[in-house]
Design a protein around this motif. Structure first.
Motif: not given
Length: 295
Positions: A214-215, A238-240, A248-250, A273-281
């Protein structure tokens, strides 16, 4: 000091002896399952197979040769070829795997056929073979054969091991289709596809987890909610943003599939407004999930 050193050596010896014994037992169990699948489902219904086992089965159909002996004899020259070309551990476990498979194939030769329905035999055989091979691979075993050829050719050509194995199996299926009937190769492809998928399930486990990235502008609040409601560990880093150049904070977290809707609700409530990426592990080892025990 000397007494402690001797004690340590004995403990290490006992550990490695037990460790190798568990691998051997796994190879025996896996090979027995594969052999039962071949002798009770694949051969009675005249279905082809891939690799050296597939060649052995074709020879059995043509000349009525025992599959167990054919597997052993076909692998011997491959072991000699791979003696200096592949790793020692791989070669040793391959020899053990092939020897045990040959023995269990011989012991289960007279087992009765489980069904005369070709499609049912194809599906059931794929599942059984996949379970057996998955256990063998988890026990560091190998069925040798074309795996050795694939490693050898991969070193001398531009093709990968997977591509070479696929090519070898394709040739075997084509030969089966020409010598016998096209349906044999078609069923063989279904059988191999199912077996491959089941091997992956045995290797990786059935409990597929989800990783959530989540960003957000509210990382601390989201992290606190996840830890409080789901009792899951959270990592912040941290991310940019490449386009905006903004810091950005992740938030990163791994959860069970059943917890996915909860974490979505948490993110939506805290930062719509968060950016969310979900993937299988496929597999997670650590606190809250599986341990290293049994790996």
């Amino acid at each position: 000091m000397r007494g402690r050193g001797i004690l340590l050596i004995r403990r290490l010896r006992d550990y490695f002896t037990w460790h190798l014994f568990k691998h051997f037992i796994g190879i025996v169990i896996g090979s027995t399952i594969v052999s039962i699948s071949i002798n009770t489902l694949i051969i009675p219904n005249e279905i082809a197979d891939g690799g050296v086992t597939g060649i052995a089965i074709i020879l059995h159909y043509l000349f009525n040769w025992p599959v167990s002996w054919a597997v052993l004899m076909l692998n011997l020259p491959l072991f000699l070829i791979g003696l200096r070309m592949v790793g020692r551990d791989f070669l040793v476990f391959s020899i053990v795997g092939v020897a045990v498979l040959s023995a269990t194939l011989s012991l289960t030769t007279n087992f009765p056929a489980l069904t005369d329905d070709t499609l049912l035999a194809t599906i059931s055989g794929g599942v059984l073979t996949g379970i057996g091979m998955g256990i063998i691979f988890r026990s560091r075993g190998s069925l040798g054969g074309t795996d050795i050829l694939a490693v050898l050719f991969a070193r001398t050509t531009s093709f990968s091991v997977g591509q070479i194995l696929l090519g070898i199996d394709a040739v075997i299926f084509l030969v089966a289709a020409i010598l016998f009937r096209p349906e044999m190769a078609m069923y063989a492809m279904i059988y191999m596809f199912i077996a491959t998928r089941v091997v992956d399930l045995v290797q990786e486990g059935l409990s597929v987890s989800k990783s959530v990235l989540v960003v957000t502008t509210q990382p601390q609040r989201i992290a606190e909610q996840i830890m409080a409601k789901l009792e899951r560990g959270v990592t912040l880093f941290q991310a940019i943003g490449a386009f905006s150049g903004e810091a950005k904070q992740v938030v990163y977290c791994v959860i069970n599939r059943s917890e996915l809707s909860q974490i979505k609700e948490i993110v939506r409530d805290q930062d719509p407004l968060a950016f969310v990426a979900i993937s299988e592990v496929p597999e997670v080892v650590g606190e809250g999930f599986s341990s290293w025990k049994g790996h």
